[in-house]
Design a protein around this motif. Structure first.
Motif, PDB file in Angstrom:
ATOM      1  N   VAL A 199      19.935  79.321 -68.283  1.00  0.00           N
ATOM      2  CA  VAL A 199      18.808  79.519 -67.207  1.00  0.00           C
ATOM      3  C   VAL A 199      19.555  79.681 -65.927  1.00  0.00           C
ATOM      4  O   VAL A 199      20.640  78.695 -65.619  1.00  0.00           O
ATOM      5  N   TRP A 200      19.363  80.748 -65.109  1.00  0.00           N
ATOM      6  CA  TRP A 200      20.079  81.009 -63.678  1.00  0.00           C
ATOM      7  C   TRP A 200      19.239  80.431 -62.587  1.00  0.00           C
ATOM      8  O   TRP A 200      18.123  80.144 -62.606  1.00  0.00           O
ATOM      9  N   SER A 201      19.983  79.780 -61.871  1.00  0.00           N
ATOM     10  CA  SER A 201      19.447  79.154 -60.458  1.00  0.00           C
ATOM     11  C   SER A 201      20.080  79.253 -59.475  1.00  0.00           C
ATOM     12  O   SER A 201      21.422  79.082 -59.329  1.00  0.00           O
ATOM     13  N   VAL A 202      19.651  79.373 -58.196  1.00  0.00           N
ATOM     14  CA  VAL A 202      20.416  79.197 -57.088  1.00  0.00           C
ATOM     15  C   VAL A 202      21.017  77.862 -56.390  1.00  0.00           C
ATOM     16  O   VAL A 202      22.012  77.768 -55.762  1.00  0.00           O
ATOM     17  N   ALA A 203      20.449  76.797 -57.188  1.00  0.00           N
ATOM     18  CA  ALA A 203      20.789  75.370 -56.624  1.00  0.00           C
ATOM     19  C   ALA A 203      20.422  74.436 -57.719  1.00  0.00           C
ATOM     20  O   ALA A 203      19.790  75.012 -58.863  1.00  0.00           O
TER      21      ALA A 203
END
Length: 237
Positions: A179-183
């Motif tokens: 899972v990708w996340s900016v933060a």
């Protein structure tokens, strides 16, 4: 500095809309005033695929599910790093994003969508996880700016206990959810850990040369076989 030029708008089913803008040779897809993805920084999106491939080394005839086509960075990276017999299922919710990939952004996507290993489906990645009759070795999710429904409220369920359970149930033993996340998001990390999967929280640079902001990728490995569960049964922390 050159101004942004609006090229097109695309409705998000069950949500708002995406706006595609260009500034010089740079393209960015916005949700409101928030830039969801841009053509200049692709390092962390590519890492989503390379990190999964590292954890699946040695497997043959793999199946990957990529949630979110975007500008195709994760897909193109997957085509490079996954074994040549890997089946790549790409699910994109927004019809306009698929249109851009075949049109104004075709140069960025290259010939990736025509690769015989790729199946491009228009629809909801949650439905693909729970409805596909075959399981996956990898599920890569980059449909929001993090583990919350930014592009549309219904995406919240992807990151809930029920959504995580559905992802785990759609994996083969030893498969991974990325899972990708900016933060960072401590509550989401906790929910992943509570699923019984082995969880890594990694910091990855946005740029391809080790520069740019640090984004977050969670890698959750399915350590034991799990029975398929209904996607709709979810609760939130």
């Amino acid at each position: 500095m050159l101004p942004w030029i609006e090229l097109d708008r695309a409705k998000v089913p069950g949500g708002g809309e995406f706006v595609l803008r260009q500034r010089g040779t740079e393209f960015t897809i916005f949700a409101g005033t928030i830039g969801l993805m841009g053509s200049r920084m692709s390092g962390s999106e590519e890492a989503l695929a390379s990190l999964a491939a590292e954890r699946l080394a040695g497997r043959t005839r793999q199946r990957w599910l990529i949630g979110g086509l975007g500008m195709g960075f994760t897909l193109r990276a997957a085509l490079k790093v996954a074994p040549p017999d890997t089946e790549l299922v790409v699910v994109e919710l927004v019809p306009g994003v698929i249109k851009w990939a075949r049109g104004v952004l075709a140069e960025i996507h290259g010939d990736s969508l025509d690769d015989p290993r790729v199946q491009l489906r228009e629809g909801d990645v949650g439905s693909a996880m729970s409805g596909d009759t075959q399981k996956f070795d990898a599920i890569l999710l980059d449909v929001d700016n993090g583990p919350e429904g930014l592009s549309r409220p219904a995406n919240d369920r992807l990151y809930s206990h029920g959504g995580i359970a559905a992802a785990k149930a759609a994996l083969r033993p030893g498969g991974v959810v990325a899972v990708w996340s900016v933060a960072p998001d401590a509550k989401f990390t906790t929910r992943l850990q509570q699923s019984g999967m082995a969880v890594e929280e990694l910091r990855v640079r946005a740029g391809t040369t080790g520069r740019g902001a640090r984004h977050v990728i969670w890698m959750a490995t399915n350590r034991t076989p799990a029975a398929r569960q209904a996607f709709g049964s979810s609760r939130r922390n």
